[in-house]
Write an enzyme that holds these catalytic residues in place. Structure first.
Site, PDB file in Angstrom:
ATOM      1  N   LYS A 159       0.875  -1.197  -0.166  1.00  0.00           N
ATOM      2  CA  LYS A 159      -0.130  -0.151   0.128  1.00  0.00           C
ATOM      3  C   LYS A 159       0.969   1.226   0.233  1.00  0.00           C
ATOM      4  O   LYS A 159       0.387   2.118  -0.489  1.00  0.00           O
ATOM      5  CB  LYS A 159      -0.972   0.055   1.246  1.00  0.00           C
ATOM      6  N   THR A 160       2.128   1.340   0.755  1.00  0.00           N
ATOM      7  CA  THR A 160       2.943   2.511   0.701  1.00  0.00           C
ATOM      8  C   THR A 160       3.583   2.599  -0.559  1.00  0.00           C
ATOM      9  O   THR A 160       3.411   3.663  -0.953  1.00  0.00           O
ATOM     10  CB  THR A 160       4.019   2.418   2.040  1.00  0.00           C
TER      11      THR A 160
ATOM     12  N   ASP B 296      -3.395   8.008   4.133  1.00  0.00           N
ATOM     13  CA  ASP B 296      -2.928   6.493   4.237  1.00  0.00           C
ATOM     14  C   ASP B 296      -3.641   6.117   5.711  1.00  0.00           C
ATOM     15  O   ASP B 296      -3.880   6.864   6.426  1.00  0.00           O
ATOM     16  CB  ASP B 296      -1.397   6.427   4.343  1.00  0.00           C
ATOM     17  N   GLU B 297      -3.861   4.692   5.737  1.00  0.00           N
ATOM     18  CA  GLU B 297      -4.281   3.997   7.014  1.00  0.00           C
ATOM     19  C   GLU B 297      -5.666   4.687   7.172  1.00  0.00           C
ATOM     20  O   GLU B 297      -6.092   5.114   8.387  1.00  0.00           O
ATOM     21  CB  GLU B 297      -3.325   4.195   8.064  1.00  0.00           C
TER      22      GLU B 297
ATOM     23  N   GLN C  42      -7.922  -4.405   9.203  1.00  0.00           N
ATOM     24  CA  GLN C  42      -6.706  -3.938  10.149  1.00  0.00           C
ATOM     25  C   GLN C  42      -7.135  -2.749  10.825  1.00  0.00           C
ATOM     26  O   GLN C  42      -6.242  -2.047  11.615  1.00  0.00           O
ATOM     27  CB  GLN C  42      -5.332  -3.616   9.408  1.00  0.00           C
TER      28      GLN C  42
ATOM     29  N   ARG D 247       1.401 -10.871  10.294  1.00  0.00           N
ATOM     30  CA  ARG D 247       2.787 -10.486  10.566  1.00  0.00           C
ATOM     31  C   ARG D 247       3.517 -11.591  10.318  1.00  0.00           C
ATOM     32  O   ARG D 247       4.827 -10.913  10.022  1.00  0.00           O
ATOM     33  CB  ARG D 247       2.927 -10.050  12.069  1.00  0.00           C
TER      34      ARG D 247
END
Length: 630
Positions: free
Chosen positions: A33-34, A217-218, A248, A553
């Site tokens: 995503k980044t 973002d996020e 998330q 993770r």
């Protein structure tokens, strides 16, 4: 720019090349995503010739903001003036235009410690030092109110009961003191910027004309204020571009609301949705387990994660007899995995910070270096030091250090404590019983608010100390063991190895990180999902999201561990295997430890309790005894 686009998969490329208007990019864990966000910003500047001063890029941490800035600059040669966290961007706006709402340009920003000091001053001035309205809990109430755009006056009007009425009064005093000091706290940075943009058209027009594209973002972590700020910044160009993942969203207790991503569809007509489902982090087996757990959520979209990697090893499920045995098993498997992976590529994830204690002690005894992320080592936590001071002074009235500490905990507590042990009324001989009596006599836990997440964590830590005490026959033995553990007396770790350490952290702290080997521990009903969430369907969905975050993770190896019994408030209690384990297909699990017949999916440890049935029992619509018999 072409080189950047060539590195993207088809889903990512479509998202980056979005033309005009609002867009939402649903980006699964490990889906890049980044990369998409930064490439989108670079595309606007390099290919669309958008002025860098017209692009706002917002994220949630300084680390992420720095990484995004650096990536955009290296790919375009331009720096973005409006790039940073919500808080840093709002601070800048207030420095420039805050005078329109009565803020001097040299206003002070109060951090958490400054806030506590200000509240202490208010408590002292108003004679509240010995009140039951804990300072930390009231600070949390004020923060929540600000995140919900509720003023002191509005909070006072809404207040129900003495606690909220008192909190409303303290909130008003607190805000008055901030204004007198020309100071703002972190929540004010956002709230006052929102007030500025709403109430001063000239300033609002300036920023709305300046900003053509807003990238966030996020987005699943935004609160109400941040959502409102986003809407204002985006007008009139309507070029909002948000990246996020419903699955998330794990910070509801901090004011984050995943429903903001659903609201976008209401407030931005014709918004385009893109999905990033190719994962670059984990094996397919790990992704399948994550999807099987999160797919039980019904309140938000679920992404189907996939990877070109091989299926990988099955997920290891380890049953241990007790919490201590669980920690030993984890250490044993860390030593096994050390053959292939360095310690720095291994992590132990738990639901509550109190769980770290068993693993800290087991790692120290095994000579394995570790680091605690986002927290304090168990025996260094304030509440643990406080309670240990009572115990130390109980056995040794010459201990001036412990006496000085308990003096600071309140004169009334000290008086009650002293009267208790001098009156020869101490009945218990065992450390757990003595510790419980001390807590009862001093009312130490009353200083914490059970409705506050941070305070609940402190209470859980104290309960864990009672569990430690239950394993010793005298208070002296308990204190000696604690001293040896604190001094790392059992450790045999070379200084050169300290950078290569196993990471210990809560599931909340793990978001955004990745490791080759992950141990998710305490996979029991009551811990994961947490007991406080099990009767609330909305909170249960957040617990599933937390489980999903933990699973994703892991890159190569995932261990899910649980205990058949665990100490709770000083006595050994039976534990039930987490219902989330029952969501994962047996075909991708490898069981070890415990009684093999317990591994059947029909075993009672896998029984799923329907929340509607529980609600019926609570309301008295169903007979509890008949339900248990069935």
């Amino acid at each position: 720019m072409l080189n950047l686009l060539d590195k993207l998969n088809e889903q990512q490329k479509k998202a980056v090349l979005h033309s005009e208007g609002p867009a939402i990019v649903l980006a699964g864990a490990g889906s890049g995503k980044t990369t998409v966000l930064t490439t989108r910003a670079a595309h606007l500047i390099a290919s669309k010739q958008v002025d860098p001063r017209s692009v706002m890029v917002v994220t949630f941490t300084n680390k992420a903001a720095g990484e995004i800035r650096q990536r955009i600059q290296s790919s375009t040669g331009f720096s973005l003036p409006y790039s940073g966290t919500f808080h840093s961007l709002c601070a800048r706006i207030l420095r420039i235009d805050g005078q329109h709402i009565g803020l001097n340009r040299d206003f002070v920003i109060y951090d958490t410690d400054n806030q506590k000091q200000l509240l202490k001053h208010i408590y002292k001035e108003r004679g509240l030092e010995n009140s039951r309205f804990g300072l930390q809990a009231v600070r949390s109430v004020i923060s929540q109110a600000k995140n919900e755009i509720i003023s002191p006056q509005q909070y006072a009007e809404m207040a129900q009961g003495k606690y909220q009425e008192q909190a409303a009064q303290i909130y008003a005093w607190y805000q008055r003191e901030l204004e007198k000091a020309q100071a703002v706290d972190f929540d004010d940075l956002l709230l006052k910027t929102l007030q500025l943009l709403k109430n001063v058209p000239m300033v609002r027009d300036k920023y709305q004309n300046q900003l053509e594209h807003v990238l966030v973002d996020e987005y699943q972590d935004t609160n109400k204020v941040q959502y409102e700020l986003t809407k204002i910044f985006t007008q009139p160009h309507n070029n909002l571009y948000v990246v996020g993942d419903f699955s998330q969203s794990i910070y509801a207790w901090r004011g984050a609301d995943y429903r903001n991503m659903l609201l976008l569809r209401q407030d931005f007509a014709g918004i385009t949705e893109y999905r990033l489902e190719q994962n670059y982090r984990s094996s397919q087996t790990i992704l399948d387990a994550a999807t099987q757990v999160i797919s039980h959520n019904t309140n938000h979209p679920i992404l189907e994660l996939w990877t070109t990697k091989t299926a990988g090893n099955n997920i290891n499920v380890i049953e241990a007899a007790s919490g201590r045995e669980e920690a030993r098993e984890v250490v044993k498997h860390i030593q096994k995995e050390k053959v292939q992976y360095p310690y720095s590529e291994m992590a132990i994830l738990y639901r509550t910070n109190a769980q770290s204690r068993e693993f800290e002690e087991a790692l120290i005894r095994a000579g394995i270096p570790y680091r605690l992320i986002g927290g304090t080592k168990f025996y260094e936590r304030k509440e643990i030091k406080d309670v240990i001071s009572y115990l130390s002074y109980f056995v040794n009235q010459m201990d001036v250090v412990s006496f000085a500490r308990i003096q600071k905990l309140g004169k009334r507590r000290l008086e009650k404590f002293t009267n208790w042990f001098q009156s020869k009324k101490v009945q218990d001989k065992d450390p757990a019983g003595i510790l419980k009596s001390i807590l009862d006599v001093t009312g130490y836990l009353d200083k914490y608010n059970k409705e506050n997440e941070e305070d609940l964590s402190r209470i859980e830590n104290v309960h864990e100390l009672i569990n430690v005490a239950a394993q010793f026959t005298t208070v002296q033995q308990l204190l000696e063991n604690i001293a040896l553990i604190q001094d790392d007396a059992f450790a045999d770790v070379s200084e050169k190895e300290t950078n290569n350490a196993v990471s210990l952290m809560s599931l909340h702290s793990a978001k955004g990180l990745e490791f080759e080997v992950v141990f998710m521990v305490g996979m029991e009903d009551g811990l994961m999902p947490h007991s406080r969430s099990m009767l609330d369907p909305e909170e249960m969905e957040e617990e599933r999201r937390l489980c999903y975050v933990g699973i994703t993770r892991a890159k190569s190896q995932l261990y899910l561990t649980y205990a058949r019994s665990r100490y709770q408030y000083g006595s050994q209690q039976n534990a039930l295997r987490s219902r989330f384990l029952g969501d994962i297909s047996e075909q991708i699990l490898h069981f070890s430890g415990g009684d093999q017949e317990n591994h059947s999916p029909t075993n009672r440890r896998y029984v799923q309790i329907d929340e509607n049935l529980v609600e019926g029992i609570i309301k008295g619509e169903l007979d509890l005894d008949a339900f248990i018999d069935s």
